[in-house]
Design a protein around this motif. Structure first.
Motif, PDB file in Angstrom:
ATOM      1  N   ARG A 168     -42.465  69.817  37.880  1.00 10.65           N
ATOM      2  CA  ARG A 168     -41.642  70.750  37.091  1.00 10.65           C
ATOM      3  C   ARG A 168     -42.420  71.033  35.823  1.00 10.65           C
ATOM      4  NH1 ARG A 168     -36.312  71.742  38.500  1.00 10.65           N
ATOM      5  NH2 ARG A 168     -35.636  70.507  40.259  1.00 10.65           N
ATOM      6  N   LEU A 169     -42.947  72.270  35.729  1.00  9.49           N
ATOM      7  CA  LEU A 169     -43.830  72.639  34.633  1.00  9.49           C
ATOM      8  C   LEU A 169     -43.446  73.994  34.053  1.00  9.49           C
ATOM      9  CD1 LEU A 169     -47.233  71.809  36.398  1.00  9.49           C
ATOM     10  CD2 LEU A 169     -45.929  70.307  34.888  1.00  9.49           C
ATOM     11  N   THR A 170     -43.874  74.226  32.840  1.00  9.67           N
ATOM     12  CA  THR A 170     -43.767  75.565  32.258  1.00  9.67           C
ATOM     13  C   THR A 170     -44.963  76.370  32.756  1.00  9.67           C
ATOM     14  OG1 THR A 170     -45.108  75.058  30.312  1.00  9.67           O
ATOM     15  CG2 THR A 170     -42.713  74.595  30.166  1.00  9.67           C
ATOM     16  N   LYS A 171     -44.946  77.681  32.535  1.00 13.94           N
ATOM     17  CA  LYS A 171     -46.093  78.501  32.952  1.00 13.94           C
ATOM     18  C   LYS A 171     -47.349  78.087  32.204  1.00 13.94           C
ATOM     19  CE  LYS A 171     -45.044  82.490  30.005  1.00 13.94           C
ATOM     20  NZ  LYS A 171     -45.874  82.068  28.930  1.00 13.94           N
ATOM     21  N   ASP A 172     -47.224  77.694  30.936  1.00 17.97           N
ATOM     22  CA  ASP A 172     -48.391  77.248  30.172  1.00 17.97           C
ATOM     23  C   ASP A 172     -48.934  75.920  30.709  1.00 17.97           C
ATOM     24  OD1 ASP A 172     -48.250  79.496  28.550  1.00 17.97           O
ATOM     25  OD2 ASP A 172     -47.060  78.475  27.000  1.00 17.97           O
ATOM     26  N   GLU A 173     -48.044  75.029  31.108  1.00 17.42           N
ATOM     27  CA  GLU A 173     -48.484  73.751  31.683  1.00 17.42           C
ATOM     28  C   GLU A 173     -49.167  73.967  33.029  1.00 17.42           C
ATOM     29  OE1 GLU A 173     -45.041  70.895  29.668  1.00 17.42           O
ATOM     30  OE2 GLU A 173     -44.647  71.898  31.592  1.00 17.42           O
TER      31      GLU A 173
ATOM     32  N   GLN B  92     -52.578  75.092  32.318  1.00 21.24           N
ATOM     33  CA  GLN B  92     -53.382  73.947  31.867  1.00 21.24           C
ATOM     34  C   GLN B  92     -53.805  73.087  33.060  1.00 21.24           C
ATOM     35  OE1 GLN B  92     -51.380  71.508  28.970  1.00 21.24           O
ATOM     36  NE2 GLN B  92     -53.095  70.106  28.763  1.00 21.24           N
ATOM     37  N   LEU B  93     -52.899  72.880  34.015  1.00 21.97           N
ATOM     38  CA  LEU B  93     -53.230  72.125  35.227  1.00 21.97           C
ATOM     39  C   LEU B  93     -54.368  72.803  35.981  1.00 21.97           C
ATOM     40  CD1 LEU B  93     -52.754  69.946  37.395  1.00 21.97           C
ATOM     41  CD2 LEU B  93     -50.907  71.395  38.288  1.00 21.97           C
ATOM     42  N   ALA B  94     -54.300  74.131  36.111  1.00 17.25           N
ATOM     43  CA  ALA B  94     -55.358  74.879  36.798  1.00 17.25           C
ATOM     44  C   ALA B  94     -56.694  74.684  36.098  1.00 17.25           C
ATOM     45  CB  ALA B  94     -55.000  76.363  36.867  1.00 17.25           C
ATOM     46  N   ASP B  95     -56.697  74.776  34.772  1.00 18.30           N
ATOM     47  CA  ASP B  95     -57.938  74.578  34.009  1.00 18.30           C
ATOM     48  C   ASP B  95     -58.497  73.173  34.218  1.00 18.30           C
ATOM     49  OD1 ASP B  95     -57.726  77.149  33.025  1.00 18.30           O
ATOM     50  OD2 ASP B  95     -56.920  76.524  31.067  1.00 18.30           O
ATOM     51  N   GLN B  96     -57.624  72.171  34.227  1.00 14.99           N
ATOM     52  CA  GLN B  96     -58.075  70.791  34.408  1.00 14.99           C
ATOM     53  C   GLN B  96     -58.649  70.557  35.801  1.00 14.99           C
ATOM     54  OE1 GLN B  96     -54.599  68.519  33.359  1.00 14.99           O
ATOM     55  NE2 GLN B  96     -55.039  68.608  31.161  1.00 14.99           N
TER      56      GLN B  96
ATOM     57  N   PRO C 286     -45.204  78.643  41.550  1.00 12.74           N
ATOM     58  CA  PRO C 286     -43.781  78.445  41.276  1.00 12.74           C
ATOM     59  C   PRO C 286     -42.945  78.778  42.497  1.00 12.74           C
ATOM     60  CG  PRO C 286     -44.547  80.466  40.245  1.00 12.74           C
ATOM     61  CD  PRO C 286     -45.753  79.807  40.866  1.00 12.74           C
ATOM     62  N   GLU C 287     -41.879  78.021  42.662  1.00 10.98           N
ATOM     63  CA  GLU C 287     -40.910  78.284  43.723  1.00 10.98           C
ATOM     64  C   GLU C 287     -39.565  78.599  43.092  1.00 10.98           C
ATOM     65  OE1 GLU C 287     -41.939  75.794  47.592  1.00 10.98           O
ATOM     66  OE2 GLU C 287     -41.371  74.504  45.920  1.00 10.98           O
ATOM     67  N   GLU C 288     -38.758  79.318  43.805  1.00  8.33           N
ATOM     68  CA  GLU C 288     -37.403  79.575  43.326  1.00  8.33           C
ATOM     69  C   GLU C 288     -36.589  78.281  43.473  1.00  8.33           C
ATOM     70  OE1 GLU C 288     -36.143  82.302  41.842  1.00  8.33           O
ATOM     71  OE2 GLU C 288     -38.169  83.100  41.916  1.00  8.33           O
TER      72      GLU C 288
END
Length: 189
Positions: A138-143, A146-150, A186-188
């Motif tokens: 469960r993440l925000t769009k910014d998180e 950040q996960l993608a960058d990491q 993201p999923e609904e």
């Protein structure tokens, strides 16, 4: 990373034959066109045509120093990552993006399915190193960004090692092509 900002570049790999050809070329390249044709069970002229289309857009390159004569053509995949940076909002660009994305996902899951069907033929030490997983976060769009960058940062040294091995044609004898893919979306609720 190579920036893809032209829908025509996406159209090149939206073709299933070219996607498979590129994947094979990455796994076994550098290689001759005739060997690619044999492995694709295709006519060498057909393979050459698709290679020329891919070369026009920088996905593959010739390796003339490996040719034994003027008739033999060696090629390899260009070892760069891709990032979509273009404006894919007009209808033609959206269609190209959708076609490429669909073919890309199909290719990934076909490769996973093929591995699952054949992995018992691998030596045991290779069977035991393959991995996969799924995680519910469960993440925000910014998180998520950040996960993608990491994840990209973790893979970057391994991509550089692979690129140097392919370009120098010098890899340890027990090196194998490794296919890595993951999706985070993201999923609904």
């Amino acid at each position: 990373m190579r920036q893809i900002d032209d829908p025509d570049m996406l159209k090149i790999l939206a073709n299933g034959f070219r996607m498979k050809l590129f994947g094979l070329l990455f796994r076994i390249g550098p290689v001759t066109v005739s060997e690619l044709a044999r492995r694709m069970d295709a006519d060498p002229g057909q393979v050459s045509y698709h290679l020329r289309q891919m070369q026009k857009h920088g996905f593959i390159e010739d390796v003339p120093e490996l040719a034994r004569d003027s008739r033999e053509r060696w090629v390899r995949a260009v070892m760069v990552g891709w990032i979509l940076t273009g404006d894919f909002e007009d209808p033609e660009a959206k269609a190209a993006l959708q076609a490429w994305t669909s073919q890309w996902v199909i290719d990934q899951f076909e490769r996973l399915r093929d591995f699952e069907r054949t992995h018992m033929k691998l030596p045991e030490e290779w069977r035991n190193t393959a991995f996969g997983g799924s995680h519910h976060l469960r993440l925000t769009k910014d998180e998520l960004a950040q996960l993608a960058d990491q994840l990209c940062a973790v893979l970057q040294p391994w991509r550089e090692l692979t690129r140097s091995r392919v370009e120098s044609n010098e890899a340890p004898p027990d090196t194998r092509p490794i296919f890595t893919f993951y999706h985070a979306f993201p999923e609904e609720p």
